[in-house]
Design an enzyme around this catalytic site. Structure first.
Site, PDB file in Angstrom:
ATOM      1  N   GLU A 158      -0.904  -9.288  -0.735  1.00  0.00           N
ATOM      2  CA  GLU A 158      -2.344  -9.496  -0.515  1.00  0.00           C
ATOM      3  C   GLU A 158      -3.111  -9.449  -1.840  1.00  0.00           C
ATOM      4  O   GLU A 158      -4.062 -10.192  -2.053  1.00  0.00           O
ATOM      5  CB  GLU A 158      -2.871  -8.433   0.453  1.00  0.00           C
ATOM      6  CG  GLU A 158      -2.307  -8.632   1.869  1.00  0.00           C
ATOM      7  CD  GLU A 158      -2.721  -7.520   2.813  1.00  0.00           C
ATOM      8  OE1 GLU A 158      -2.344  -6.357   2.555  1.00  0.00           O
ATOM      9  OE2 GLU A 158      -3.408  -7.809   3.803  1.00  0.00           O
ATOM     10  N   GLY A 192       0.559  -5.097   0.860  1.00  0.00           N
ATOM     11  CA  GLY A 192      -0.620  -5.097  -0.004  1.00  0.00           C
ATOM     12  C   GLY A 192      -0.340  -5.720  -1.365  1.00  0.00           C
ATOM     13  O   GLY A 192      -1.268  -6.207  -2.024  1.00  0.00           O
ATOM     14  N   GLU A 208       4.233  -5.498   7.330  1.00  0.00           N
ATOM     15  CA  GLU A 208       3.377  -4.552   8.043  1.00  0.00           C
ATOM     16  C   GLU A 208       3.738  -4.398   9.511  1.00  0.00           C
ATOM     17  O   GLU A 208       3.721  -3.281  10.041  1.00  0.00           O
ATOM     18  CB  GLU A 208       1.903  -4.980   7.926  1.00  0.00           C
ATOM     19  CG  GLU A 208       1.243  -4.617   6.601  1.00  0.00           C
ATOM     20  CD  GLU A 208       1.435  -5.686   5.525  1.00  0.00           C
ATOM     21  OE1 GLU A 208       2.350  -6.526   5.674  1.00  0.00           O
ATOM     22  OE2 GLU A 208       0.688  -5.680   4.536  1.00  0.00           O
ATOM     23  N   ALA A 216       0.870  -1.183   0.000  1.00  0.00           N
ATOM     24  CA  ALA A 216       0.000   0.000   0.000  1.00  0.00           C
ATOM     25  C   ALA A 216       0.903   1.228   0.000  1.00  0.00           C
ATOM     26  O   ALA A 216       2.070   1.146   0.389  1.00  0.00           O
ATOM     27  CB  ALA A 216      -0.859  -0.021   1.257  1.00  0.00           C
TER      28      ALA A 216
END
Ligand code: 3H9
Length: 654
Positions: free
Chosen positions: A103, A100, A123, A61
């Site tokens: 993911e 992300g 993270e 992200a």
């Protein structure tokens, strides 16, 4: 446009192209959601390949967005759109897929990887947990045990391990995209596979979770995220995907808003900015391929080890054969210890030593591009070393001093070619500690400064430029910190309480324990030297202890007593008796008051350092504290903390 489309027959390659690391910012998310909807209804399309432009697949992200509220579409919405598509999405992962980015591919129906691909969920290092299904989809693909390693213990999977675990279909050694297109064509002719969200998960017993909790708790250094990541994994395993993903998202959003995560994100960007100062942009570093270290003591041997670890050949210089033998032994011990710990094979350790040329005197230094002096901290000794180096070294060789308190300009005074002179302040043990203070003198050439930053990068160090002042950035703040701790002690606060408060905050030891470890005698001698010069230096409790023979751990006692062979500080009745005359009446102070006062003192000194131009930024000062002096990472640093609103200054552990 951050997304490109290429049609190959009925297969569309969707490429995320958002340099430098294809971070999933709002624009990328919006375009991917639109793409998923459009491609699903386009009758000319049968399958999709998802790729990343450049060497990174997706770096996660976009962390810069975390200071703002989430803007829809969120990453979970993007992943759901892909996962619920009626046509197969095939991820073609050529580089790292992080956070992300991993993911995102967990939502795809298939994954192929190039040989350079790596997969991780970093993270927890940012004070958060995965927020887009990482804790729920990953275990359903690779099993709970492997998922715990990735989610809560920051393990990275390479491409081959990812295949073994079932994360990736196969590794494609060449022409990944062409293979992925062919794979997608074939996948389009078959029913869609079970998505990760719909796969079942083998159960594990509570003893397994308990063991993982104990292991991860012990490693998490007071940060909340690793155990919360584990909790999300467990909850999803015990309550199913739908409930698991709801809990994961709620935990992610809660942690994203914490001071701890703000601090860790701040350090993330500070670490990336430090090696690339704006004023060195475009300056070509002077090349360094051969090096020498003058002095084989603890510091010199540590620096030599750091250079060897980076693959640089080293000439290790001492003044006589006996000192040289000691220096070589110290260096060999460093590699032996690494071998015993399993960090180095015996062959690699031997190769490190084979790259060391032991030398008495300076005759071998004519070939060296960089010479680092690490001799006794005395200006006359150091100046004598550089006078000799100036005779034997090439005129373009970089000459560096590892002084921690002396003025590098005074050390270099009168040297020919001062443009090649610089201070490189390593921290002990130099092969372990990541901080490198880089201290140019006014004459230092830009390419020498650039070479020092480049060297730091090669050594895996965090470089911080410091101007010249007493103690540079780090030791100047240390002096202020110790001074404030001593002022509190004199004001009646117990030093045992002060140490305990700093440990509770996250320091490995408090200021008095630290003095016992380092030895009280060095600063005592500095105070005595100043007194001998007529300076008014009032008597300190430390003076009394040293005069009583209590120099710290090495004499079996300093502020604390120590049992033989044990470093655990024990309260000392003798210390209490000795220092009592210098202390005010006993005062009770809460731990938070102690830590707030000590951090404020550091920040005030940091502010002075900043306004004098000794440090380039507040973030640089925080890097010095975190990487050189054990300031707890989760708090960002004294400058970060001090700039926060009062209610937020010292976050509670969750
Ligand atoms: C996450 O994904 C949460 C999810 O669960 C989603 C929940 C909904 N964002 O390191 P470099 C910048 S959290 C924004 O020097 P390298 C970096 O600041 C995220 N910017 O390159 C630098 O900027 P500048 C989890 C980022 O080749 C430039 O890119 N992901 C991001 O040595 C180059 O960086 C991570 O924690 C980002 N995510 O290494 C991975 N990443 O040029 C973090 C980098 O202005 N990233 N930048 O100084 C990395 O580990 C490395 O950057 C990477 C490349 C290995 C990707």
């Amino acid at each position: 446009m951050t997304i490109h489309y290429q049609h190959h027959g009925s297969v569309v390659v969707v490429t995320i192209d958002n340099p430098p690391v294809n971070a999933m910012n709002h624009a990328v998310r919006q375009e991917l959601v639109d793409a998923a909807a459009r491609l699903d209804t386009d009758p000319s399309v049968t399958a999709i390949v998802l790729a990343g432009a450049g060497s990174v697949f997706v770096g996660g992200a976009d962390i810069t967005e975390f200071d703002r509220p989430v803007e829809e579409p969120s990453l979970p919405a993007v992943i759901t759109a892909i996962e619920t598509a009626r046509k197969p999405w095939v991820a073609a992962v050529q580089g790292v897929a992080l956070g992300g980015g991993l993911e995102l591919i967990l939502g795809c129906h298939y994954r192929l990887a190039g040989p350079q691909a790596h997969f991780a969920l970093p993270e927890v290092g940012l004070g958060i947990i995965p927020g887009a299904g990482g804790t729920q989809r990953l275990p359903r693909l690779v099993g709970i045990e492997a998922a715990i390693g990735v989610v809560a213990e920051s393990q990275t999977l390479n491409a081959h391990r990812a295949v073994q675990l079932g994360l990736v279909e196969r590794v494609v050694s060449s022409n990944l995209l062409a293979e992925a297109i062919a794979f997608a064509e074939s996948a389009a002719t078959k029913p869609l596979p079970l998505t990760a969200a719909n796969r079942s998960l083998a159960t594990v017993d509570s003893a397994f979770w308990q063991a993982a909790e104990t292991r991860i708790g012990a490693k998490s250094k007071g940060t909340a995220a690793p155990l919360l990541a584990l909790a999300a994994l467990r909850f999803g395993a015990e309550h199913g995907f739908a409930q698991g993903i709801t809990l994961e998202r709620a935990t992610f959003l809660r942690l994203r808003a914490t001071e701890e995560s703000a601090a860790l994100r701040y350090l993330f960007f500070a670490e990336r900015a430090a090696p690339r100062p704006a004023d060195l942009k475009g300056i070509v570093p002077r090349p360094i391929t051969t090096t020498a270290v003058i002095g084989g003591g603890t510091m010199g041997a540590g620096i030599a080890a750091a250079l060897r670890n980076a693959g640089l050949p080293v000439v290790l210089v001492e003044r006589d054969a006996e000192s040289l033998a000691r220096g070589v032994k110290t260096l060999a011990n460093i590699f032996d210890a690494a071998t015993r710990k399993g960090n180095l094979t015996p062959e690699a350790a031997a190769a490190r030593m084979a790259g060391v040329v032991p030398a008495v005197g300076y005759a071998d230094l004519a070939v060296c591009d960089l010479v680092i002096e690490a001799v006794f901290e005395d200006i006359t000794t150091k100046r004598a070393v550089f006078a000799e180096l100036a005779q034997v070294c090439r005129t373009d060789a970089i000459l560096a001093t590892n002084t921690s308190y002396l003025n590098p300009s005074e050390i270099a005074a009168g040297l020919p070619n001062p443009a090649r002179f610089i201070g490189l302040h390593f921290f002990s043990p130099a092969h372990v500690m990541k901080l490198l203070e880089i201290v140019p003198i006014p004459e230092t050439a830009p390419e020498v400064l650039a070479a020092s930053f480049d060297l730091a990068r090669r050594l895996g160090k965090v470089p911080v430029r410091s101007g010249i002042c007493d103690g540079f950035i780090g030791n100047r703040i240390l002096r202020r910190y110790r001074g404030e701790a001593e002022a509190m002690l004199r004001g009646g606060v117990s030093f045992v309480q002060i140490d305990a408060a700093m440990r509770e905050l996250g320091y490995a030891m408090g200021p008095f324990e630290m003095q016992d470890l380092a030895g009280l005698d060095i600063s005592y001698m500095m105070r005595e030297a100043a007194r001998a010069l007529g300076e008014n230096v009032p008597e300190t409790p430390g003076d009394i202890l040293v005069r009583a023979g209590r120099k710290g751990q090495k004499t079996g006692g300093g502020w604390y007593d120590y049992h033989l062979g044990d470093r655990k500080p024990q309260p000392s009745a003798e210390t209490a008796r000795l220092i009592a005359p210098l202390l005010g009446p006993a005062v009770e102070m809460q731990a938070v008051q102690i830590t707030t006062r000590l951090i404020a003192a550091m920040a005030v000194e940091g502010q002075a350092i900043l306004s004098e131009g000794v440090a380039r930024s507040a973030a640089d000062i925080d890097l010095v504290e975190v990487y050189g002096y054990g300031f707890p990472r989760r708090l960002g640093g004294p400058m970060f903390l001090h700039g926060r609103p009062p209610t937020k200054k010292i976050p509670k552990l969750e």
